[in-house]
Design a protein around this motif. Structure first.
Motif, short mmCIF file in Angstrom:
data_model
loop_
_atom_site.label_atom_id
_atom_site.label_comp_id
_atom_site.label_asym_id
_atom_site.label_seq_id
_atom_site.Cartn_x
_atom_site.Cartn_y
_atom_site.Cartn_z
N HIS A 1 0.83 -1.20 0.00
CA HIS A 1 0.00 0.00 0.00
C HIS A 1 0.87 1.25 0.00
N GLN A 2 0.82 1.99 -1.07
CA GLN A 2 1.65 3.18 -1.23
C GLN A 2 1.46 4.16 -0.07
N ARG A 3 0.26 4.26 0.44
CA ARG A 3 -0.01 5.24 1.51
C ARG A 3 0.72 4.89 2.82
N ASP A 4 1.17 3.65 2.97
CA ASP A 4 1.89 3.25 4.18
C ASP A 4 3.34 3.72 4.20
N LEU A 5 3.86 4.05 3.05
CA LEU A 5 5.30 4.24 2.93
C LEU A 5 5.87 5.51 3.53
N PRO A 6 5.09 6.56 3.69
CA PRO A 6 5.69 7.75 4.30
C PRO A 6 5.96 7.54 5.79
N CYS A 7 6.88 6.67 6.09
CA CYS A 7 7.21 6.42 7.50
C CYS A 7 8.55 7.04 7.84
N ALA A 8 8.86 8.17 7.18
CA ALA A 8 10.13 8.85 7.42
C ALA A 8 10.26 9.25 8.88
N LYS A 9 9.14 9.53 9.55
CA LYS A 9 9.20 9.90 10.96
C LYS A 9 9.83 8.79 11.79
N SER A 10 9.78 7.56 11.28
CA SER A 10 10.33 6.42 12.02
C SER A 10 11.83 6.25 11.78
N HIS A 11 12.39 6.98 10.83
CA HIS A 11 13.81 6.78 10.51
C HIS A 11 14.71 6.99 11.74
N ALA A 12 14.34 7.90 12.61
CA ALA A 12 15.15 8.12 13.80
C ALA A 12 15.09 6.92 14.74
N ALA A 13 14.10 6.07 14.53
CA ALA A 13 13.93 4.90 15.40
C ALA A 13 14.48 3.63 14.77
N GLY A 14 15.45 3.77 13.89
CA GLY A 14 16.10 2.60 13.33
C GLY A 14 15.52 2.06 12.04
N VAL A 15 14.59 2.78 11.43
CA VAL A 15 14.01 2.32 10.17
C VAL A 15 14.94 2.72 9.03
N ILE A 16 15.45 1.71 8.33
CA ILE A 16 16.40 1.94 7.24
C ILE A 16 15.68 2.34 5.95
N ALA A 17 14.55 1.67 5.67
CA ALA A 17 13.84 1.93 4.42
C ALA A 17 12.40 1.44 4.52
N CYS A 18 11.58 1.97 3.63
CA CYS A 18 10.20 1.52 3.46
C CYS A 18 10.04 1.22 1.97
N LEU A 19 9.92 -0.05 1.63
CA LEU A 19 9.87 -0.47 0.23
C LEU A 19 8.45 -0.83 -0.19
N HIS A 20 8.10 -0.42 -1.40
CA HIS A 20 6.78 -0.72 -1.95
C HIS A 20 6.84 -2.05 -2.70
N LYS A 21 5.94 -2.97 -2.34
CA LYS A 21 5.85 -4.26 -3.04
C LYS A 21 5.20 -4.04 -4.39
N PRO A 22 5.66 -4.66 -5.44
CA PRO A 22 6.85 -5.50 -5.50
C PRO A 22 8.11 -4.64 -5.63
N PHE A 23 9.18 -5.10 -5.07
CA PHE A 23 10.45 -4.39 -5.14
C PHE A 23 11.49 -5.35 -5.70
N ALA A 24 12.56 -4.79 -6.22
CA ALA A 24 13.63 -5.60 -6.80
C ALA A 24 14.47 -6.22 -5.69
N ALA A 25 14.95 -7.42 -5.94
CA ALA A 25 15.79 -8.12 -4.96
C ALA A 25 17.01 -7.27 -4.61
N ASP A 26 17.63 -6.65 -5.61
CA ASP A 26 18.81 -5.82 -5.36
C ASP A 26 18.50 -4.64 -4.45
N GLU A 27 17.30 -4.08 -4.60
CA GLU A 27 16.89 -2.95 -3.75
C GLU A 27 16.83 -3.40 -2.28
N LEU A 28 16.23 -4.56 -2.04
CA LEU A 28 16.15 -5.09 -0.68
C LEU A 28 17.55 -5.40 -0.14
#
Length: 126
Positions: free
Chosen positions: A85-112
């Motif tokens: 769900h694209q609307r879930d991805l704006p979790c930038a506020k969580s980056h300070a809490a150890g979140v490295i990335a928020c990926l939209h399915k489907p994503f490329a293996a290399d991206e993960l």
């Protein structure tokens, strides 16, 4: 790799769990796989995990709620969130809490895998 690093995958979609687990094992990681947050939280997984990959939307507890509960208990491993769900991805506020990335399915293996490499560096593991 001198030791095996443990990545936990928490996703209610069995096919996604199997696919991610297979990819990560092929790259030399040990993988712990869980069908949902409750199963992960009730296991020894959090103590063994070097990096957590979690879906955001799951029945019962969301990945964000699980992450908040882990952080409240003092757990501080890097996290990669995934969501269909694209609307879930704006979790930038969580980056300070150890979140490295928020990926939209489907994503490329290399991206993960790039995100996992960043997670390991941030955890001081690589």
């Amino acid at each position: 790799m001198h030791e095996t690093y443990v990545i936990a995958v928490v996703d209610d979609d069995e096919a996604i769990r199997a696919s991610l687990s297979s990819l990560l094992r092929a790259c030399g990681y040990e993988v712990l796989s869980y069908a949902g947050p409750a199963q992960y939280l009730e296991s020894e997984g959090p103590a063994q995990t070097h990096c957590l990959i979690s879906d955001i939307q799951m029945p019962g507890m969301s990945g964000l709620q699980m992450h908040a509960q882990l952080r409240a208990s003092g757990w501080c491993r890097p996290v990669i969130f995934v969501s269909a769900h694209q609307r879930d991805l704006p979790c930038a506020k969580s980056h300070a809490a150890g979140v490295i990335a928020c990926l939209h399915k489907p994503f490329a293996a290399d991206e993960l895998l790039d995100c996992v490499a960043v997670a390991m560096r941030e955890a001081g593991i690589s």
